[in-house]
Design a protein around this motif. Structure first.
Motif, PDB file in Angstrom:
ATOM      1  N   ASN A   1       9.326  14.236  12.133  1.00 35.48           N
ATOM      2  CA  ASN A   1       9.090  14.020  10.707  1.00 35.48           C
ATOM      3  C   ASN A   1      10.093  13.064  10.065  1.00 35.48           C
ATOM      4  N   VAL A   2      10.444  12.019  10.802  1.00 38.97           N
ATOM      5  CA  VAL A   2      11.344  10.987  10.310  1.00 38.97           C
ATOM      6  C   VAL A   2      10.577   9.673  10.329  1.00 38.97           C
ATOM      7  N   ILE A   3      10.816   8.846   9.337  1.00 37.46           N
ATOM      8  CA  ILE A   3      10.198   7.527   9.301  1.00 37.46           C
ATOM      9  C   ILE A   3      11.199   6.552   9.918  1.00 37.46           C
ATOM     10  N   TYR A   4      10.726   5.787  10.910  1.00 36.00           N
ATOM     11  CA  TYR A   4      11.622   4.912  11.667  1.00 36.00           C
ATOM     12  C   TYR A   4      11.387   3.434  11.388  1.00 36.00           C
ATOM     13  N   THR A   5      12.500   2.722  11.226  1.00 33.93           N
ATOM     14  CA  THR A   5      12.507   1.261  11.213  1.00 33.93           C
ATOM     15  C   THR A   5      12.993   0.841  12.606  1.00 33.93           C
ATOM     16  N   GLN A   6      13.054  -0.459  12.875  1.00 32.85           N
ATOM     17  CA  GLN A   6      13.589  -0.899  14.166  1.00 32.85           C
ATOM     18  C   GLN A   6      15.030  -0.407  14.347  1.00 32.85           C
ATOM     19  N   LYS A   7      15.799  -0.451  13.288  1.00 35.95           N
ATOM     20  CA  LYS A   7      17.197  -0.034  13.379  1.00 35.95           C
ATOM     21  C   LYS A   7      17.314   1.457  13.704  1.00 35.95           C
ATOM     22  N   THR A   8      16.594   2.294  12.973  1.00 38.72           N
ATOM     23  CA  THR A   8      16.717   3.733  13.199  1.00 38.72           C
ATOM     24  C   THR A   8      16.082   4.147  14.529  1.00 38.72           C
ATOM     25  N   LEU A   9      15.011   3.460  14.938  1.00 38.94           N
ATOM     26  CA  LEU A   9      14.385   3.777  16.220  1.00 38.94           C
ATOM     27  C   LEU A   9      15.312   3.385  17.370  1.00 38.94           C
ATOM     28  N   SER A  10      15.980   2.255  17.250  1.00 39.06           N
ATOM     29  CA  SER A  10      16.928   1.852  18.299  1.00 39.06           C
ATOM     30  C   SER A  10      18.101   2.839  18.362  1.00 39.06           C
ATOM     31  N   GLN A  11      18.527   3.329  17.213  1.00 42.15           N
ATOM     32  CA  GLN A  11      19.596   4.333  17.189  1.00 42.15           C
ATOM     33  C   GLN A  11      19.134   5.632  17.850  1.00 42.15           C
ATOM     34  N   ARG A  12      17.890   5.988  17.655  1.00 44.87           N
ATOM     35  CA  ARG A  12      17.315   7.204  18.263  1.00 44.87           C
ATOM     36  C   ARG A  12      17.481   7.171  19.777  1.00 44.87           C
ATOM     37  N   TYR A  13      17.273   5.996  20.378  1.00 44.29           N
ATOM     38  CA  TYR A  13      17.337   5.874  21.831  1.00 44.29           C
ATOM     39  C   TYR A  13      18.691   5.399  22.343  1.00 44.29           C
ATOM     40  N   GLY A  14      19.608   5.125  21.434  1.00 38.48           N
ATOM     41  CA  GLY A  14      20.941   4.698  21.835  1.00 38.48           C
ATOM     42  C   GLY A  14      20.968   3.304  22.431  1.00 38.48           C
ATOM     43  N   ILE A  15      20.117   2.428  21.899  1.00 38.66           N
ATOM     44  CA  ILE A  15      20.044   1.053  22.385  1.00 38.66           C
ATOM     45  C   ILE A  15      20.124   0.095  21.196  1.00 38.66           C
ATOM     46  N   SER A  16      20.286  -1.179  21.504  1.00 41.77           N
ATOM     47  CA  SER A  16      20.329  -2.178  20.435  1.00 41.77           C
ATOM     48  C   SER A  16      18.904  -2.505  19.964  1.00 41.77           C
ATOM     49  N   ILE A  17      18.817  -3.145  18.813  1.00 45.31           N
ATOM     50  CA  ILE A  17      17.511  -3.579  18.312  1.00 45.31           C
ATOM     51  C   ILE A  17      16.885  -4.574  19.281  1.00 45.31           C
ATOM     52  N   ALA A  18      17.700  -5.465  19.846  1.00 42.53           N
ATOM     53  CA  ALA A  18      17.188  -6.448  20.810  1.00 42.53           C
ATOM     54  C   ALA A  18      16.614  -5.745  22.042  1.00 42.53           C
ATOM     55  N   ALA A  19      17.286  -4.703  22.517  1.00 45.81           N
ATOM     56  CA  ALA A  19      16.780  -3.946  23.666  1.00 45.81           C
ATOM     57  C   ALA A  19      15.473  -3.238  23.316  1.00 45.81           C
ATOM     58  N   LEU A  20      15.409  -2.679  22.115  1.00 44.28           N
ATOM     59  CA  LEU A  20      14.169  -2.031  21.671  1.00 44.28           C
ATOM     60  C   LEU A  20      13.024  -3.038  21.639  1.00 44.28           C
ATOM     61  N   GLN A  21      13.291  -4.227  21.144  1.00 42.68           N
ATOM     62  CA  GLN A  21      12.254  -5.253  21.076  1.00 42.68           C
ATOM     63  C   GLN A  21      11.756  -5.638  22.469  1.00 42.68           C
ATOM     64  N   GLN A  22      12.605  -5.533  23.481  1.00 46.37           N
ATOM     65  CA  GLN A  22      12.176  -5.797  24.852  1.00 46.37           C
ATOM     66  C   GLN A  22      11.223  -4.725  25.361  1.00 46.37           C
ATOM     67  N   TRP A  23      11.294  -3.521  24.795  1.00 47.53           N
ATOM     68  CA  TRP A  23      10.394  -2.430  25.197  1.00 47.53           C
ATOM     69  C   TRP A  23       8.951  -2.704  24.767  1.00 47.53           C
ATOM     70  N   PHE A  24       8.758  -3.378  23.639  1.00 47.94           N
ATOM     71  CA  PHE A  24       7.431  -3.509  23.032  1.00 47.94           C
ATOM     72  C   PHE A  24       6.330  -3.935  23.999  1.00 47.94           C
ATOM     73  N   PRO A  25       6.471  -5.042  24.732  1.00 51.17           N
ATOM     74  CA  PRO A  25       5.363  -5.455  25.597  1.00 51.17           C
ATOM     75  C   PRO A  25       5.137  -4.519  26.787  1.00 51.17           C
ATOM     76  N   TYR A  26       6.194  -3.898  27.281  1.00 54.22           N
ATOM     77  CA  TYR A  26       6.060  -3.014  28.447  1.00 54.22           C
ATOM     78  C   TYR A  26       5.479  -1.659  28.066  1.00 54.22           C
ATOM     79  N   ALA A  27       5.941  -1.116  26.954  1.00 52.69           N
ATOM     80  CA  ALA A  27       5.530   0.226  26.549  1.00 52.69           C
ATOM     81  C   ALA A  27       4.244   0.223  25.736  1.00 52.69           C
TER      82      ALA A  27
END
Length: 132
Positions: free
Chosen positions: A5-31
């Protein structure tokens, strides 16, 4: 820490997984994560669920991005992949075959709760339809 029940931005979602925003953006095409259209937009619940499963696949099951894309997606998802390759469900994998530290990971706990809620819902739906 509860993440539901949390609304996530790229910043908060990357924090959720303990990764950088750039690393999160690399997940997009694979996931198969759909980035919010608007800058500073929010991820919907479905995107967070997909990201959680991807996290479990790469961090807990230790698959590579390519293995996820080439094996997990065609199999029909992580649960179907684990049934095919490891002869166990995702739920069994997360509750019986990983370390205690991994079981206590907040993302793993969220995925387990989601599976339990889904199974409870399906069980209730089956019971309700059997009375009609």
């Amino acid at each position: 820490m509860v993440y539901e029940n949390v609304i996530y931005t790229q910043k908060t979602l990357s924090q959720r997984y303990g990764i950088s925003i750039a690393a999160l953006q690399q997940w997009f095409p694979y996931a198969g994560i759909v980035k919010p259209k608007k800058r500073g937009g929010y991820f919907d619940a479905a995107a967070v669920e997909v990201a959680d499963i991807f996290y479990v696949a790469i961090r807990i099951r230790r698959l590579t991005f390519e293995e996820y894309l080439e094996q997990v997606i065609p199999a029909g998802g992580l649960d179907a992949y684990l049934r095919l390759v490891n002869k166990m469900t995702l739920y069994d994998f997360l509750t019986k075959h990983i370390s205690e530290a991994e079981k206590n990971n907040p993302i793993v706990q969220t995925v387990i709760r989601r599976i339990e809620r889904n199974e409870a819902y399906q069980s209730a739906s089956t019971t309700a339809t059997s009375f009609t």
